[in-house]
Design a protein around this motif. Structure first.
Motif, mmCIF file in Angstrom:
data_model
loop_
_atom_site.group_PDB
_atom_site.id
_atom_site.type_symbol
_atom_site.label_atom_id
_atom_site.label_comp_id
_atom_site.label_asym_id
_atom_site.label_seq_id
_atom_site.Cartn_x
_atom_site.Cartn_y
_atom_site.Cartn_z
ATOM 1 N N GLU A 98 1.018 -1.199 -0.078
ATOM 2 C CA GLU A 98 -0.007 0.172 0.107
ATOM 3 C C GLU A 98 0.693 1.260 0.015
ATOM 4 N N LYS A 99 2.094 1.234 -0.646
ATOM 5 C CA LYS A 99 3.060 2.512 -0.610
ATOM 6 C C LYS A 99 3.289 2.407 -1.971
ATOM 7 N N THR A 100 3.825 3.517 -2.459
ATOM 8 C CA THR A 100 4.316 3.644 -4.004
ATOM 9 C C THR A 100 5.613 3.850 -3.849
ATOM 10 N N VAL A 101 6.566 2.995 -4.468
ATOM 11 C CA VAL A 101 8.027 3.430 -4.485
ATOM 12 C C VAL A 101 8.766 3.333 -5.874
ATOM 13 N N PRO A 102 9.730 4.021 -6.103
ATOM 14 C CA PRO A 102 10.196 3.795 -7.466
ATOM 15 C C PRO A 102 10.964 2.490 -7.897
ATOM 16 N N ILE A 103 11.036 2.322 -9.117
ATOM 17 C CA ILE A 103 11.462 1.181 -9.634
ATOM 18 C C ILE A 103 12.732 1.749 -10.787
ATOM 19 N N PRO A 104 13.788 1.294 -10.657
ATOM 20 C CA PRO A 104 14.497 0.144 -9.816
ATOM 21 C C PRO A 104 14.782 0.661 -8.538
ATOM 22 N N VAL A 105 15.053 -0.426 -7.554
ATOM 23 C CA VAL A 105 15.338 -0.039 -6.192
ATOM 24 C C VAL A 105 16.423 0.979 -6.109
ATOM 25 N N ASN A 106 15.987 1.832 -5.272
ATOM 26 C CA ASN A 106 17.017 3.005 -4.923
ATOM 27 C C ASN A 106 16.906 3.463 -3.645
ATOM 28 N N ILE A 107 17.608 4.493 -3.066
ATOM 29 C CA ILE A 107 17.509 4.920 -1.719
ATOM 30 C C ILE A 107 15.847 5.240 -1.501
ATOM 31 N N THR A 108 15.211 5.841 -2.141
ATOM 32 C CA THR A 108 13.919 6.055 -1.776
ATOM 33 C C THR A 108 13.207 4.837 -1.375
ATOM 34 N N THR A 109 13.317 3.884 -2.588
ATOM 35 C CA THR A 109 12.674 2.498 -2.207
ATOM 36 C C THR A 109 12.657 2.050 -0.816
ATOM 37 N N VAL A 110 14.054 2.019 -0.566
ATOM 38 C CA VAL A 110 14.406 1.393 0.802
ATOM 39 C C VAL A 110 14.066 2.100 1.918
ATOM 40 N N ASN A 111 13.876 3.575 1.756
ATOM 41 C CA ASN A 111 13.383 4.380 2.946
ATOM 42 C C ASN A 111 12.182 4.223 3.225
ATOM 43 N N VAL A 138 19.842 -2.019 -9.798
ATOM 44 C CA VAL A 138 19.631 -1.553 -8.353
ATOM 45 C C VAL A 138 20.753 -0.282 -8.373
ATOM 46 N N ARG A 139 19.857 0.517 -7.709
ATOM 47 C CA ARG A 139 20.769 1.986 -7.676
ATOM 48 C C ARG A 139 21.170 2.298 -6.311
ATOM 49 N N ASN A 140 22.388 2.835 -6.156
ATOM 50 C CA ASN A 140 22.731 3.148 -4.502
ATOM 51 C C ASN A 140 22.520 4.680 -4.347
ATOM 52 N N ASN A 141 21.780 5.351 -5.399
ATOM 53 C CA ASN A 141 21.369 6.843 -5.039
ATOM 54 C C ASN A 141 20.085 6.943 -5.190
ATOM 55 N N TYR A 142 19.565 8.336 -5.449
ATOM 56 C CA TYR A 142 18.366 8.766 -5.718
ATOM 57 C C TYR A 142 17.777 8.711 -7.239
ATOM 58 N N ASP A 143 18.676 8.003 -8.128
ATOM 59 C CA ASP A 143 18.233 7.965 -9.396
ATOM 60 C C ASP A 143 17.173 7.160 -9.673
ATOM 61 N N ASP A 144 15.874 7.602 -10.168
ATOM 62 C CA ASP A 144 14.776 6.995 -10.417
ATOM 63 C C ASP A 144 14.374 6.826 -11.617
ATOM 64 N N ARG A 145 15.219 7.049 -12.551
ATOM 65 C CA ARG A 145 14.953 6.685 -13.861
ATOM 66 C C ARG A 145 15.059 5.286 -14.231
ATOM 67 N N TYR A 146 14.344 4.711 -14.988
ATOM 68 C CA TYR A 146 14.466 3.379 -15.399
ATOM 69 C C TYR A 146 15.600 2.756 -15.993
ATOM 70 N N PHE A 147 15.973 3.498 -16.915
ATOM 71 C CA PHE A 147 17.398 3.444 -17.706
ATOM 72 C C PHE A 147 18.328 4.484 -17.448
ATOM 73 N N SER A 148 19.669 4.416 -17.548
ATOM 74 C CA SER A 148 20.836 5.270 -17.589
ATOM 75 C C SER A 148 21.292 5.543 -18.677
ATOM 76 N N ASP A 149 20.909 5.120 -19.869
ATOM 77 C CA ASP A 149 21.678 5.127 -21.222
ATOM 78 C C ASP A 149 21.853 6.600 -21.480
ATOM 79 N N SER A 150 22.754 6.873 -22.342
ATOM 80 C CA SER A 150 23.011 8.183 -22.821
ATOM 81 C C SER A 150 21.986 8.551 -23.784
ATOM 82 N N TYR A 151 21.315 7.978 -24.521
ATOM 83 C CA TYR A 151 20.137 8.481 -25.407
ATOM 84 C C TYR A 151 18.706 7.935 -25.023
#
Length: 376
Positions: free
Chosen positions: A91-104, A176-189
């Motif tokens: 019943e909570k809303t979290v970003p995917i991929p897992v990041n700091i916000t997800t865990v908190n 899986v991210r170790n920061n707050y980046d909530d983008r699903y992809f991290s590609d340049s384009y």
């Protein structure tokens, strides 16, 4: 019918790339497509609410490959789109991929730095030096609790198999991210084509050397079409060989049942894609297409996705049993001269969109020895 040099079965990414390349090389190309439209699973259209929707699920283009990016820009303008996905968990809303916000959010922690996140992951993960299946791959990265909450049952819904029944590679590609980046992809384009994918494929296939027959199943008419320089097949590999190695055990594919709904409101949900990892609902996600491209309409269209066994094949199911069966078909395919198997279904392998473009471009280059970067 005019003389045809190249026969292509399927008008999706792989077929369209090869058709475009060979047409620009001066070859006469015939595409046989069993559906009533081009663009394969990328096909999109404007629905009754005036919203551009994808018939076969959202397709998000992302790549680090400069050559692929330059190639797709020949056929469409693109607008930046950094895709984000959220999930309803407990019943909570979290970003995917897992990041700091997800865990908190899920564990009421107060992590704020990469070092603290790394420590949390290290404390919770269950180490596997060489994960042998999907369960071990996830446990190795995030541990038991996140595995249960976000991966175990979503995987079961997606594949009708638990992670332990799938190859490790299926879940190892989930970031899986170790920061707050909530983008699903991290590609340049990261971008979407203005006007949608269908118009892009129309431009790719507009060369006068290309003939397309829609609503035409190759296996119904193959006796009429022979004596080509090359044949490119993009459908299920086992069907090409008339299921000869699948009499007792067939290759498994997953299909998707898309259930569209119209809602009389501006937006149904706060994000384009919302995943449902738990078993409280039997669909995997809801896609709201109005979010893409800043579309305007008095109503909104959502699509619930139910992954099923029966229906149009979308995903090969990667596990040792299926790989063993596929290896027999691969051996048969390698014996054929001037018949080439290309794409996800023909190679029984998952490709991202950019990988599918690159795979077809690389095959053309390998076969033709000229430089496709400057051809056409």
């Amino acid at each position: 019918m005019k003389t045809i040099d190249i026969l292509i079965i399927g008008a999706g990414i792989s077929g369209a790339v090869l058709a475009e390349r060979y047409a620009n090389k001066g070859k006469k190309v015939l595409i046989l497509e069993k559906r009533n439209h081009i663009a394969g699973n990328c096909y999109d259209y404007v629905d009754e609410n005036g919203i551009l929707v994808s018939k076969y699920g959202a397709h998000l283009f992302h790549t680090n490959n400069e050559m692929v990016w330059k190639y797709v820009n020949r056929f469409s303008e693109w607008y930046p789109w950094e895709h984000k996905v959220i999930a309803r968990v407990d019943e909570k809303t979290v970003p995917i991929p897992v990041n700091i916000t997800t865990v908190n959010t899920l564990f009421d922690t107060s992590i704020s730095t990469e070092e603290e996140m790394n420590n949390w992951l290290e404390e919770n993960r269950i180490p596997f030096s060489n994960p042998s299946n999907g369960e071990e791959a996830v446990l190795n990265r995030v541990g038991q609790v996140l595995y249960e909450k976000m991966f175990k049952y979503y995987t079961k819904k997606q594949w009708d198999k638990y992670p332990a029944e799938l190859n490790a590679s299926v879940l190892e590609r989930i970031p899986v991210r170790n920061n707050y980046d909530d983008r699903y992809f991290s590609d340049s384009y990261q971008a979407l084509p203005k006007g949608g994918y269908t118009q892009m494929f129309e431009k790719m296939l507009s060369h006068p050397n290309i003939t397309i027959l829609l609503g035409t199943d190759y296996f119904d008419v193959k006796e009429q079409y022979k004596n080509f320089e090359k044949i490119f097949y993009t459908g299920p590999v086992d069907r090409f060989f008339e299921f000869k190695h699948s009499l007792s055990e067939q290759l498994e594919y997953r299909s998707i049942n898309f259930v569209s709904e119209t809602h009389d409101c501006e937006f149904f949900q706060e994000n384009s894609v919302v995943n449902y990892p738990g078993m409280e609902v039997d669909f995997t996600r809801i896609v709201e297409y109005k979010h893409f491209g800043n579309q305007k309409s008095d109503k909104t269209t959502i699509v619930k996705e139910f992954t099923v066994d029966e229906g149009e094949p979308y995903y090969p199911v990667p596990n040792p049993r299926n790989q063993e069966i596929y290896a027999k078909y691969k051996e048969e395919a390698d014996k054929l001269v001037d018949v080439h198997f290309v794409g996800r279904l023909a190679n029984y392998k998952y490709f991202n969109m950019d990988e599918a473009f690159k795979n077809a471009l690389d095959l053309f280059e390998m076969l033709e020895s000229n430089n496709y970067k400057t051809a056409g």
